[in-house]
Design a protein around this motif. Structure first.
Motif, PDB file in Angstrom:
ATOM      1  N   SER A  90     102.105  48.982 -32.949  1.00 57.86           N
ATOM      2  CA  SER A  90     103.245  48.188 -33.404  1.00 57.86           C
ATOM      3  C   SER A  90     102.944  47.694 -34.813  1.00 57.86           C
ATOM      4  CB  SER A  90     103.477  46.995 -32.477  1.00 57.86           C
ATOM      5  OG  SER A  90     104.402  46.086 -33.049  1.00 57.86           O
ATOM      6  N   THR A  91     103.838  48.003 -35.745  1.00 52.43           N
ATOM      7  CA  THR A  91     103.644  47.591 -37.126  1.00 52.43           C
ATOM      8  C   THR A  91     104.992  47.414 -37.818  1.00 52.43           C
ATOM      9  OG1 THR A  91     102.559  48.149 -39.224  1.00 52.43           O
ATOM     10  CG2 THR A  91     103.478  49.978 -37.941  1.00 52.43           C
ATOM     11  N   ASP A  92     104.958  46.675 -38.910  1.00 52.68           N
ATOM     12  CA  ASP A  92     106.143  46.547 -39.754  1.00 52.68           C
ATOM     13  C   ASP A  92     106.023  47.409 -41.008  1.00 52.68           C
ATOM     14  OD1 ASP A  92     104.052  45.057 -40.768  1.00 52.68           O
ATOM     15  OD2 ASP A  92     105.334  43.506 -41.614  1.00 52.68           O
ATOM     16  N   SER A  93     104.975  48.263 -41.045  1.00 50.63           N
ATOM     17  CA  SER A  93     104.666  49.046 -42.235  1.00 50.63           C
ATOM     18  C   SER A  93     104.779  50.543 -41.959  1.00 50.63           C
ATOM     19  CB  SER A  93     103.237  48.726 -42.714  1.00 50.63           C
ATOM     20  OG  SER A  93     102.747  49.699 -43.593  1.00 50.63           O
ATOM     21  N   VAL A  94     105.554  51.238 -42.776  1.00 49.09           N
ATOM     22  CA  VAL A  94     105.658  52.697 -42.643  1.00 49.09           C
ATOM     23  C   VAL A  94     104.316  53.349 -42.950  1.00 49.09           C
ATOM     24  CG1 VAL A  94     106.761  54.770 -43.580  1.00 49.09           C
ATOM     25  CG2 VAL A  94     108.126  52.719 -43.155  1.00 49.09           C
ATOM     26  N   ASP A  95     103.563  52.811 -43.903  1.00 48.20           N
ATOM     27  CA  ASP A  95     102.251  53.371 -44.237  1.00 48.20           C
ATOM     28  C   ASP A  95     101.303  53.304 -43.039  1.00 48.20           C
ATOM     29  OD1 ASP A  95     102.931  54.007 -46.860  1.00 48.20           O
ATOM     30  OD2 ASP A  95     102.353  52.033 -47.614  1.00 48.20           O
ATOM     31  N   ILE A  96     101.260  52.141 -42.377  1.00 50.75           N
ATOM     32  CA  ILE A  96     100.401  52.002 -41.192  1.00 50.75           C
ATOM     33  C   ILE A  96     100.897  52.914 -40.078  1.00 50.75           C
ATOM     34  CG2 ILE A  96      99.676  50.416 -39.360  1.00 50.75           C
ATOM     35  CD1 ILE A  96      99.618  48.198 -41.448  1.00 50.75           C
ATOM     36  N   GLN A  97     102.194  53.031 -39.940  1.00 50.74           N
ATOM     37  CA  GLN A  97     102.768  53.913 -38.929  1.00 50.74           C
ATOM     38  C   GLN A  97     102.321  55.354 -39.148  1.00 50.74           C
ATOM     39  OE1 GLN A  97     107.180  54.503 -38.744  1.00 50.74           O
ATOM     40  NE2 GLN A  97     106.974  53.404 -36.791  1.00 50.74           N
ATOM     41  N   ASN A  98     102.366  55.823 -40.374  1.00 49.65           N
ATOM     42  CA  ASN A  98     101.968  57.203 -40.679  1.00 49.65           C
ATOM     43  C   ASN A  98     100.475  57.422 -40.443  1.00 49.65           C
ATOM     44  OD1 ASN A  98     104.580  57.928 -41.391  1.00 49.65           O
ATOM     45  ND2 ASN A  98     104.288  57.453 -43.557  1.00 49.65           N
ATOM     46  N   ILE A  99      99.650  56.446 -40.835  1.00 54.86           N
ATOM     47  CA  ILE A  99      98.207  56.555 -40.596  1.00 54.86           C
ATOM     48  C   ILE A  99      97.914  56.582 -39.097  1.00 54.86           C
ATOM     49  CG2 ILE A  99      96.025  55.307 -40.801  1.00 54.86           C
ATOM     50  CD1 ILE A  99      97.056  54.311 -43.549  1.00 54.86           C
ATOM     51  N   SER A 100      98.618  55.742 -38.351  1.00 59.10           N
ATOM     52  CA  SER A 100      98.410  55.679 -36.899  1.00 59.10           C
ATOM     53  C   SER A 100      98.716  57.023 -36.245  1.00 59.10           C
ATOM     54  CB  SER A 100      99.302  54.589 -36.293  1.00 59.10           C
ATOM     55  OG  SER A 100      98.998  53.324 -36.845  1.00 59.10           O
ATOM     56  N   LYS A 101      99.796  57.649 -36.639  1.00 57.47           N
ATOM     57  CA  LYS A 101     100.153  58.964 -36.102  1.00 57.47           C
ATOM     58  C   LYS A 101      99.111  60.002 -36.490  1.00 57.47           C
ATOM     59  CE  LYS A 101     105.165  58.131 -36.289  1.00 57.47           C
ATOM     60  NZ  LYS A 101     106.428  58.529 -36.955  1.00 57.47           N
ATOM     61  N   GLU A 102      98.633  59.917 -37.729  1.00 59.98           N
ATOM     62  CA  GLU A 102      97.621  60.867 -38.208  1.00 59.98           C
ATOM     63  C   GLU A 102      96.360  60.817 -37.362  1.00 59.98           C
ATOM     64  OE1 GLU A 102      94.746  61.414 -42.153  1.00 59.98           O
ATOM     65  OE2 GLU A 102      96.574  60.207 -42.293  1.00 59.98           O
ATOM     66  N   PHE A 103      95.992  59.625 -36.884  1.00 65.19           N
ATOM     67  CA  PHE A 103      94.767  59.478 -36.107  1.00 65.19           C
ATOM     68  C   PHE A 103      95.000  59.546 -34.598  1.00 65.19           C
ATOM     69  CE2 PHE A 103      93.201  58.139 -40.187  1.00 65.19           C
ATOM     70  CZ  PHE A 103      91.883  58.572 -40.182  1.00 65.19           C
ATOM     71  N   GLY A 104      96.227  59.860 -34.181  1.00 67.84           N
ATOM     72  CA  GLY A 104      96.451  60.186 -32.780  1.00 67.84           C
ATOM     73  C   GLY A 104      97.171  59.160 -31.939  1.00 67.84           C
ATOM     74  N   ALA A 105      97.649  58.083 -32.554  1.00 72.54           N
ATOM     75  CA  ALA A 105      98.439  57.110 -31.803  1.00 72.54           C
ATOM     76  C   ALA A 105      99.919  57.440 -31.932  1.00 72.54           C
ATOM     77  CB  ALA A 105      98.173  55.699 -32.315  1.00 72.54           C
ATOM     78  N   GLU A 106     100.737  56.773 -31.128  1.00 74.11           N
ATOM     79  CA  GLU A 106     102.186  56.944 -31.212  1.00 74.11           C
ATOM     80  C   GLU A 106     102.791  55.691 -31.816  1.00 74.11           C
ATOM     81  OE1 GLU A 106     104.223  59.127 -28.198  1.00 74.11           O
ATOM     82  OE2 GLU A 106     102.417  59.211 -26.954  1.00 74.11           O
ATOM     83  N   SER A 107     103.794  55.887 -32.671  1.00 71.96           N
ATOM     84  CA  SER A 107     104.498  54.763 -33.293  1.00 71.96           C
ATOM     85  C   SER A 107     105.840  55.264 -33.782  1.00 71.96           C
ATOM     86  CB  SER A 107     103.678  54.197 -34.458  1.00 71.96           C
ATOM     87  OG  SER A 107     104.287  53.033 -34.979  1.00 71.96           O
ATOM     88  N   TRP A 108     106.918  54.773 -33.196  1.00 75.92           N
ATOM     89  CA  TRP A 108     108.256  55.285 -33.494  1.00 75.92           C
ATOM     90  C   TRP A 108     109.227  54.177 -33.906  1.00 75.92           C
ATOM     91  CZ3 TRP A 108     105.970  54.755 -28.847  1.00 75.92           C
ATOM     92  CH2 TRP A 108     106.571  53.875 -27.950  1.00 75.92           C
ATOM     93  N   PHE A 109     108.778  52.921 -33.888  1.00 76.75           N
ATOM     94  CA  PHE A 109     109.651  51.813 -34.268  1.00 76.75           C
ATOM     95  C   PHE A 109     108.898  50.903 -35.225  1.00 76.75           C
ATOM     96  CE2 PHE A 109     107.166  50.369 -30.661  1.00 76.75           C
ATOM     97  CZ  PHE A 109     106.795  49.087 -31.034  1.00 76.75           C
ATOM     98  N   LEU A 110     109.640  50.163 -36.029  1.00 77.55           N
ATOM     99  CA  LEU A 110     109.046  49.137 -36.873  1.00 77.55           C
ATOM    100  C   LEU A 110     109.286  47.772 -36.234  1.00 77.55           C
ATOM    101  CD1 LEU A 110     109.938  50.346 -40.481  1.00 77.55           C
ATOM    102  CD2 LEU A 110     107.748  50.527 -39.279  1.00 77.55           C
ATOM    103  N   ARG A 111     108.255  46.970 -36.221  1.00 75.24           N
ATOM    104  CA  ARG A 111     108.324  45.670 -35.570  1.00 75.24           C
ATOM    105  C   ARG A 111     109.353  44.770 -36.267  1.00 75.24           C
ATOM    106  NH1 ARG A 111     102.999  42.089 -35.564  1.00 75.24           N
ATOM    107  NH2 ARG A 111     102.118  44.165 -35.226  1.00 75.24           N
ATOM    108  N   PRO A 112     110.155  44.041 -35.489  1.00 74.22           N
ATOM    109  CA  PRO A 112     111.146  43.135 -36.095  1.00 74.22           C
ATOM    110  C   PRO A 112     110.496  42.112 -37.019  1.00 74.22           C
ATOM    111  CG  PRO A 112     111.557  43.405 -33.748  1.00 74.22           C
ATOM    112  CD  PRO A 112     110.247  44.067 -34.016  1.00 74.22           C
TER     113      PRO A 112
END
Length: 233
Positions: free
Chosen positions: A49-71
């Motif tokens: 869970s993040t409010d950052s697109v950059d963190i979201q992309n890094i998380s996916k790169e390392f194998g986690a799932e992230s499809w929403f940005l935190r409110p």
């Protein structure tokens, strides 16, 4: 048994700017918690869970799932962590159309935990019958002995007992929550509004694996420990 791993990582940080995607020991900080979760082989899903697109992309790169940005209201400095974890959990159940029995939150700011800390704390939790569990380390300071506060201009011990102790060996044990591992049963996460309650268990971790990065000094200490570990194989 379905177990969800949650990792919360805001894009903003006052103590260490952009710390969650700043590199430490050769990887973005958040990557260490994601890789630990994967190596534990404990989780059905690992979600960030993040409010950052950059963190979201890094998380996916390392194998986690992230499809929403935190409110936004869950991402400000003053926002407590529990509602953010609950929001992540609810979004995950909707996304995966399943009910997770257990939730394990790994704090991205505490990368020194071991894989065994994750699996051992979860096994202790399952055996304990508690509703939730937090990781702790022995406190350096004790409110019964060497922690003081001001009360109407008068200095006093934070917690008074009688007779007043003259050594640390005479006072009750106290612990620091090290912000590394939090575990809940589904019903507890959804219904309890406080992390600590009468059905909370603890998992003890040594000081050397209990640093939570909140400042530049914390960063330097953790970086030194991690690099030493890498160099020693």
């Amino acid at each position: 048994m379905s177990v969800l791993c949650t990792i919360c990582a805001r894009g903003g940080s006052k103590g260490v700017p952009k710390k969650n995607f700043k590199e430490i020991a050769g990887k973005p900080l958040i990557a260490h918690s994601i890789e630990q979760a994967k190596e534990s082989n404990l989780f059905e899903k690992i979600v960030v869970s993040t409010d950052s697109v950059d963190i979201q992309n890094i998380s996916k790169e390392f194998g986690a799932e992230s499809w929403f940005l935190r409110p936004k209201e869950l991402s400000i400095d003053s926002a407590p962590k529990l509602p953010a974890i609950r929001h992540l959990f609810i979004e995950s159940e909707k996304k995966f159309r399943t009910e997770f029995e257990y939730i394990v939150d790994l704090d991205a700011s505490s990368p020194l935990r071991s894989i065994q800390d994750i699996t051992n704390s979860f096994n202790i939790f399952l055996d304990s019958g508690f509703e939730n569990l937090v990781s702790v380390t022995e406190s350096r300071r004790n409110p019964y002995f060497n922690m003081i506060e001001m009360d109407k201009g008068v200095v006093k011990l934070s917690k008074e007992i009688s007779p007043r102790p003259t050594s640390r060996q005479e006072v009750p044990d106290v612990y620091d929550m090290n912000a590394s591992i939090y575990i809940w049963k589904r019903s507890s996460l959804l219904n309890d509004n406080h992390i600590i309650n009468s059905q909370t268990g603890i998992y003890m971790m040594p000081e050397e694996r209990s640093y939570d990065i909140d400042s530049q000094l914390d960063w330097q200490i953790v970086e030194m420990i991690m690099e030493k570990k890498i160099n020693n194989g």
